[in-house]
Design a protein around this motif. Structure first.
Motif, PDB file in Angstrom:
ATOM      1  N   ARG A  83      39.760  48.063  20.875  1.00 13.70           N
ATOM      2  CA  ARG A  83      38.381  48.314  21.318  1.00 13.70           C
ATOM      3  C   ARG A  83      37.755  47.134  22.070  1.00 13.70           C
ATOM      4  O   ARG A  83      36.654  46.700  21.772  1.00 13.70           O
ATOM      5  CB  ARG A  83      37.503  48.696  20.125  1.00 13.70           C
ATOM      6  N   ILE A  84      38.468  46.639  23.019  1.00 15.42           N
ATOM      7  CA  ILE A  84      37.901  45.605  23.901  1.00 15.42           C
ATOM      8  C   ILE A  84      37.010  46.315  24.913  1.00 15.42           C
ATOM      9  O   ILE A  84      37.421  47.315  25.503  1.00 15.42           O
ATOM     10  CB  ILE A  84      39.019  44.821  24.627  1.00 15.42           C
ATOM     11  N   PRO A  85      35.773  45.870  25.069  1.00 19.73           N
ATOM     12  CA  PRO A  85      34.859  46.597  25.976  1.00 19.73           C
ATOM     13  C   PRO A  85      35.318  46.495  27.430  1.00 19.73           C
ATOM     14  O   PRO A  85      36.030  45.571  27.804  1.00 19.73           O
ATOM     15  CB  PRO A  85      33.526  45.865  25.778  1.00 19.73           C
ATOM     16  N   PHE A 109      26.540  47.262  37.616  1.00 14.24           N
ATOM     17  CA  PHE A 109      25.877  48.031  38.697  1.00 14.24           C
ATOM     18  C   PHE A 109      26.050  49.530  38.487  1.00 14.24           C
ATOM     19  O   PHE A 109      26.200  50.291  39.434  1.00 14.24           O
ATOM     20  CB  PHE A 109      26.440  47.681  40.092  1.00 14.24           C
ATOM     21  N   GLY A 110      26.069  49.966  37.245  1.00  9.98           N
ATOM     22  CA  GLY A 110      26.192  51.397  36.987  1.00  9.98           C
ATOM     23  C   GLY A 110      27.546  51.999  37.296  1.00  9.98           C
ATOM     24  O   GLY A 110      27.700  53.214  37.337  1.00  9.98           O
ATOM     25  N   VAL A 111      28.540  51.146  37.533  1.00  8.90           N
ATOM     26  CA  VAL A 111      29.882  51.670  37.806  1.00  8.90           C
ATOM     27  C   VAL A 111      30.709  51.595  36.531  1.00  8.90           C
ATOM     28  O   VAL A 111      30.686  50.589  35.822  1.00  8.90           O
ATOM     29  CB  VAL A 111      30.585  50.844  38.920  1.00  8.90           C
ATOM     30  N   ASN A 112      31.410  52.661  36.241  1.00  4.30           N
ATOM     31  CA  ASN A 112      32.264  52.655  35.064  1.00  4.30           C
ATOM     32  C   ASN A 112      33.635  52.099  35.424  1.00  4.30           C
ATOM     33  O   ASN A 112      34.425  52.764  36.088  1.00  4.30           O
ATOM     34  CB  ASN A 112      32.392  54.080  34.518  1.00  4.30           C
ATOM     35  N   PHE A 113      33.891  50.889  34.961  1.00  8.06           N
ATOM     36  CA  PHE A 113      35.142  50.236  35.329  1.00  8.06           C
ATOM     37  C   PHE A 113      36.287  50.619  34.395  1.00  8.06           C
ATOM     38  O   PHE A 113      37.342  50.023  34.415  1.00  8.06           O
ATOM     39  CB  PHE A 113      34.951  48.721  35.390  1.00  8.06           C
ATOM     40  N   ALA A 135      45.958  21.902  34.960  1.00 10.67           N
ATOM     41  CA  ALA A 135      44.686  22.426  34.449  1.00 10.67           C
ATOM     42  C   ALA A 135      44.172  23.554  35.337  1.00 10.67           C
ATOM     43  O   ALA A 135      43.764  24.607  34.849  1.00 10.67           O
ATOM     44  CB  ALA A 135      43.662  21.293  34.353  1.00 10.67           C
ATOM     45  N   VAL A 136      44.195  23.356  36.643  1.00 16.32           N
ATOM     46  CA  VAL A 136      43.688  24.386  37.554  1.00 16.32           C
ATOM     47  C   VAL A 136      44.540  25.649  37.432  1.00 16.32           C
ATOM     48  O   VAL A 136      44.023  26.762  37.327  1.00 16.32           O
ATOM     49  CB  VAL A 136      43.682  23.892  39.018  1.00 16.32           C
ATOM     50  N   SER A 137      45.859  25.465  37.395  1.00 17.37           N
ATOM     51  CA  SER A 137      46.724  26.635  37.380  1.00 17.37           C
ATOM     52  C   SER A 137      46.575  27.393  36.054  1.00 17.37           C
ATOM     53  O   SER A 137      46.554  28.614  36.041  1.00 17.37           O
ATOM     54  CB  SER A 137      48.173  26.258  37.679  1.00 17.37           C
ATOM     55  N   THR A 138      46.410  26.682  34.943  1.00 16.34           N
ATOM     56  CA  THR A 138      46.260  27.393  33.671  1.00 16.34           C
ATOM     57  C   THR A 138      44.871  28.011  33.542  1.00 16.34           C
ATOM     58  O   THR A 138      44.703  29.019  32.876  1.00 16.34           O
ATOM     59  CB  THR A 138      46.507  26.461  32.465  1.00 16.34           C
ATOM     60  N   PHE A 139      43.891  27.430  34.226  1.00 15.35           N
ATOM     61  CA  PHE A 139      42.559  28.061  34.223  1.00 15.35           C
ATOM     62  C   PHE A 139      42.650  29.449  34.856  1.00 15.35           C
ATOM     63  O   PHE A 139      42.191  30.444  34.284  1.00 15.35           O
ATOM     64  CB  PHE A 139      41.550  27.194  34.986  1.00 15.35           C
ATOM     65  N   PHE A 140      43.279  29.509  36.027  1.00 17.70           N
ATOM     66  CA  PHE A 140      43.409  30.807  36.699  1.00 17.70           C
ATOM     67  C   PHE A 140      44.251  31.776  35.874  1.00 17.70           C
ATOM     68  O   PHE A 140      43.961  32.968  35.808  1.00 17.70           O
ATOM     69  CB  PHE A 140      44.011  30.633  38.100  1.00 17.70           C
ATOM     70  N   ALA A 141      45.313  31.235  35.227  1.00 16.96           N
ATOM     71  CA  ALA A 141      46.151  32.096  34.384  1.00 16.96           C
ATOM     72  C   ALA A 141      45.328  32.665  33.233  1.00 16.96           C
ATOM     73  O   ALA A 141      45.472  33.835  32.870  1.00 16.96           O
ATOM     74  CB  ALA A 141      47.343  31.314  33.857  1.00 16.96           C
ATOM     75  N   GLY A 142      44.457  31.833  32.670  1.00 15.38           N
ATOM     76  CA  GLY A 142      43.597  32.292  31.584  1.00 15.38           C
ATOM     77  C   GLY A 142      42.649  33.384  32.044  1.00 15.38           C
ATOM     78  O   GLY A 142      42.443  34.390  31.348  1.00 15.38           O
ATOM     79  N   VAL A 143      42.079  33.203  33.225  1.00 21.98           N
ATOM     80  CA  VAL A 143      41.191  34.232  33.772  1.00 21.98           C
ATOM     81  C   VAL A 143      41.982  35.529  33.989  1.00 21.98           C
ATOM     82  O   VAL A 143      41.514  36.621  33.659  1.00 21.98           O
ATOM     83  CB  VAL A 143      40.554  33.758  35.095  1.00 21.98           C
ATOM     84  N   ALA A 144      43.206  35.394  34.496  1.00 24.32           N
ATOM     85  CA  ALA A 144      44.045  36.582  34.692  1.00 24.32           C
ATOM     86  C   ALA A 144      44.279  37.288  33.361  1.00 24.32           C
ATOM     87  O   ALA A 144      44.255  38.526  33.288  1.00 24.32           O
ATOM     88  CB  ALA A 144      45.383  36.196  35.329  1.00 24.32           C
ATOM     89  N   GLY A 145      44.473  36.489  32.287  1.00 24.20           N
ATOM     90  CA  GLY A 145      44.641  37.069  30.955  1.00 24.20           C
ATOM     91  C   GLY A 145      43.419  37.880  30.550  1.00 24.20           C
ATOM     92  O   GLY A 145      43.532  39.007  30.058  1.00 24.20           O
ATOM     93  N   GLY A 146      42.234  37.311  30.781  1.00 22.37           N
ATOM     94  CA  GLY A 146      40.991  38.024  30.473  1.00 22.37           C
ATOM     95  C   GLY A 146      40.888  39.308  31.275  1.00 22.37           C
ATOM     96  O   GLY A 146      40.524  40.367  30.740  1.00 22.37           O
ATOM     97  N   LEU A 147      41.242  39.234  32.548  1.00 19.44           N
ATOM     98  CA  LEU A 147      41.202  40.433  33.401  1.00 19.44           C
ATOM     99  C   LEU A 147      42.118  41.516  32.834  1.00 19.44           C
ATOM    100  O   LEU A 147      41.783  42.700  32.842  1.00 19.44           O
ATOM    101  CB  LEU A 147      41.641  40.085  34.831  1.00 19.44           C
ATOM    102  N   PHE A 148      43.268  41.082  32.315  1.00 17.30           N
ATOM    103  CA  PHE A 148      44.197  42.041  31.712  1.00 17.30           C
ATOM    104  C   PHE A 148      43.585  42.664  30.453  1.00 17.30           C
ATOM    105  O   PHE A 148      43.642  43.877  30.254  1.00 17.30           O
ATOM    106  CB  PHE A 148      45.521  41.348  31.385  1.00 17.30           C
ATOM    107  N   ALA A 149      42.970  41.798  29.610  1.00 12.27           N
ATOM    108  CA  ALA A 149      42.413  42.295  28.348  1.00 12.27           C
ATOM    109  C   ALA A 149      41.345  43.361  28.600  1.00 12.27           C
ATOM    110  O   ALA A 149      41.335  44.410  27.948  1.00 12.27           O
ATOM    111  CB  ALA A 149      41.830  41.133  27.544  1.00 12.27           C
ATOM    112  N   PHE A 150      40.449  43.117  29.550  1.00  6.99           N
ATOM    113  CA  PHE A 150      39.368  44.079  29.793  1.00  6.99           C
ATOM    114  C   PHE A 150      39.869  45.324  30.527  1.00  6.99           C
ATOM    115  O   PHE A 150      39.212  46.355  30.537  1.00  6.99           O
ATOM    116  CB  PHE A 150      38.235  43.424  30.594  1.00  6.99           C
ATOM    117  N   TYR A 151      41.033  45.175  31.154  1.00 11.85           N
ATOM    118  CA  TYR A 151      41.625  46.314  31.840  1.00 11.85           C
ATOM    119  C   TYR A 151      42.367  47.201  30.835  1.00 11.85           C
ATOM    120  O   TYR A 151      42.154  48.417  30.771  1.00 11.85           O
ATOM    121  CB  TYR A 151      42.582  45.825  32.925  1.00 11.85           C
TER     122      TYR A 151
END
Lengths: 335, 255
Positions: free
Chosen positions: A145-147, A152-156, A215-231
């Motif tokens: 149940r990850i939201p 903007f009223g769009v259902n992602f 650090a920069v590369s793992t930051f982006f990897a972490g963001v990608a992980g978050g994108l996966f979780a919410f997807y």
């Protein structure tokens, strides 16, 4: 430079962008949309890894761990603490980056293979942590149940809508990476890959810039992980097994180490290719492996090298045959 | 003239081999100091000690009166002590422009955040850096190949690029390790002129060189090494008449 070259040069990026925006309309069904979305996430990952490996020449064999850390971090903050999703994504990146400091500070002085082995071990440790730290990660049953974002009223929740979040994220990561590479800190990283002795002689603090790239590369990897979780809306440790690290590594190598467009496209191609070959049955995995080997042998600069060459020809900056001139000069030097 | 660079009894031994043994010399500000000696005399090792690539087992290095023996290499560059390499160490896959831009690393400030966001301070600094690089490239006759890959240049050009990369930051002292090796006669002539021009622009030059005609015409002072030890020290005239030096180069007369 001819008129054609000029038109090509100024329109290429916009044509690509329009194609990318219209893409969901041409995708026949949800299954393929899912494949494309996953491919985008992996393209971001491959690009992130390229910031480390392409710029400084360090290989990370446990890269999926940082993707996992970002995914778990974002998911936990969103489900338990109800943080806004955008903040969770960034926080996932920051947490992932914090782990890279933890791993990097003691291991940055290691060279080549030794650093790679340390990251391999780290990948395994993090996987065990995801499985066994049940109170935080939910263990094998994962986080449910990850939201999903509702901006903007769009259902992602619909994959064809979520695609646009991924697209925006990919464009941002590409722009930031490009800016970084064409700057003082980016060049310092590249100089380390090229020749660390000379880099140091030019005043580059080698361990510091290696750490920065990490650090920069793992930051982006972490963001990608978050994108996966919410997807995916549900994550469990199986998405973050260490074998995925080799897949990301293969994407980067096939795409072209050191090439932004290449590593991104490598991520797309190697995610989509196995799906396209599904009709072949189990033999597709063998063919996939074969394809990777063939690309590495015959195009050591990867898909990116080929793309950059074609791009250069179309832009008029490379003339066909120029390659051989450079080779001639090289031969002169050797004499 | 004051000494800008000085070594006091510096030495390093690798196991039983004394590569550099108790060498003391000074390089005066605004001068050209040449270090000569037969192959294996320890010249490059001495450079590596001065630049911080090796830590001396004895003695110390002073730069502008400060003891820098324990200072890291990249910090020495920050302080204004740069070098070139005998066996060319360029960033081969980067463009000529990028190679020299890395040379400006110690004189620029852009941090990763403003780099990624391409903030105005980054763009301003970047533009200024590129202009500065083009000036240096023009000085060394490399401006027409600015966008070429460094690895694709001819040997002579690569040698010049090494110098461009080391001098673009306007260091206080530049260490040139055999800048003339492998150059043909016409290139040699322009090299000599350039080294003199570098000195005249206010950069102190310390160079290692085998080509005696170059060394004798441009140097203000010559240090002669043999088997790791300093055997002579003085103006070109003094050194060329020194018996120890003649012996080291031509062998001893047994008669």
């Amino acid at each position: 430079m001819s008129t054609f070259n000029k038109i090509y040069k100024y329109s290429r990026i916009w044509v690509l962008l329009i194609v990318a925006i219209l893409l969901p309309k041409w995708i026949p069904n949800l299954y393929y949309q899912g494949v494309v979305n996953t491919a985008l996430i992996f393209a971001i990952l491959s690009l992130s890894l390229n910031i480390l490996s392409g710029c400084t020449g360090l290989f990370c064999v446990g890269f999926v761990a940082f993707y996992g850390i970002g995914a778990y971090g974002a998911a936990i903050l969103a489900t338990r603490f109800q943080w806004p999703i955008l903040l969770c994504l960034l926080a996932g990146g920051v947490i992932s980056m914090a782990f890279s400091l933890l791993l990097g500070l003691p291991t940055m002085r290691l060279r080549g293979m030794y650093f790679a082995v340390a990251t391999l071990a780290f990948g395994e440790i993090m996987y065990q942590l995801f499985v066994n730290w049940v109170s935080v990660t939910g263990g094998s049953s994962g986080i449910k149940r990850i939201p999903t974002p509702n901006w903007f009223g769009v259902n992602f929740r619909k994959p064809e809508n979520y695609y646009y979040i991924l697209l925006v994220a990919a464009v941002i990561v590409i722009i930031l990476t490009r800016n970084l590479i064409n700057s003082r800190p980016g060049r310092a990283m590249l100089s380390i890959r090229e020749n660390d002795i000379a880099a140091e002689a030019m005043g580059v603090d080698v361990p510091k810039y290696k750490m920065l790239a990490f650090a920069v590369s793992t930051f982006f990897a972490g963001v990608a992980g978050g994108l996966f979780a919410f997807y995916a809306r549900y994550i469990d440790p199986t998405s973050f097994v260490n074998a995925e690290s080799s897949a990301i590594l293969a994407m980067m190598v096939v795409g072209g180490i050191g090439s932004i467009s290449g590593s991104f496209i490598g991520g797309l191609v190697l995610s989509i290719l196995p799906e396209m070959m599904r009709f072949l049955g189990n033999i597709r995995l063998v063919l996939y492996g074969l394809a990777v080997v063939v690309i590495i042998i015959f195009a050591p600069k990867g898909i990116g090298g080929a793309i950059e060459w074609i791009d250069g020809v179309l832009c008029g900056t490379i003339k066909v045959g120029q390659q051989s001139q450079a080779a001639d000069r090289q031969a002169e030097v050797k004499e | 003239m004051t000494a800008i660079l000085e070594t006091k009894g510096i030495g390093i031994h690798f196991g039983g081999l004394r590569a550099v043994d108790n060498v003391s010399f000074t390089a005066e500000e605004g001068s050209i100091t040449a270090i000569i000696g037969p192959n294996g005399a320890g010249k490059t090792t001495l450079f590596n000690l001065i630049a911080g690539f090796y830590t001396p087992t004895e003695g110390s290095v002073y730069f502008e009166g400060k003891d820098i023996t324990k200072v890291k290499t990249f910090r020495r560059t920050d302080m204004g002590l740069t070098r070139t390499f005998q066996n060319i160490n360029l960033f081969r896959d980067l463009s000529v422009m990028d190679n020299v831009l890395v040379g400006l690393h110690c004189k620029t400030k852009c941090d990763p955040i403003s780099a990624m966001l391409s903030l105005p301070n980054k763009r301003k600094e970047e533009k200024k850096s590129r202009e500065q690089v083009m000036e240096t490239l023009a000085f060394l006759g490399l401006d027409h190949v600015a966008e070429e890959k460094a690895g694709s240049l001819s040997y002579g050009m690569q040698k010049n690029l090494e110098i461009a990369r080391a001098m673009v930051s306007h260091p206080k002292v530049i260490l040139l390790d055999e800048p003339a090796s492998g150059l043909n006669t016409s290139d040699l002539d322009s090299l000599s002129k350039r080294v003199v021009a570098i000195r005249d622009s206010g950069i102190t030059v310390v160079l290692i060189e085998h080509k005696m005609d170059v060394v004798m015409t441009i140097s203000d002072k010559i240090i002669v090494l043999n088997f790791g030890k300093k055997i002579a020290d003085g103006t070109p005239d003094e050194v060329s008449q020194d018996e120890g030096v003649i012996e080291a180069y031509l062998g001893k007369d047994d008669d």
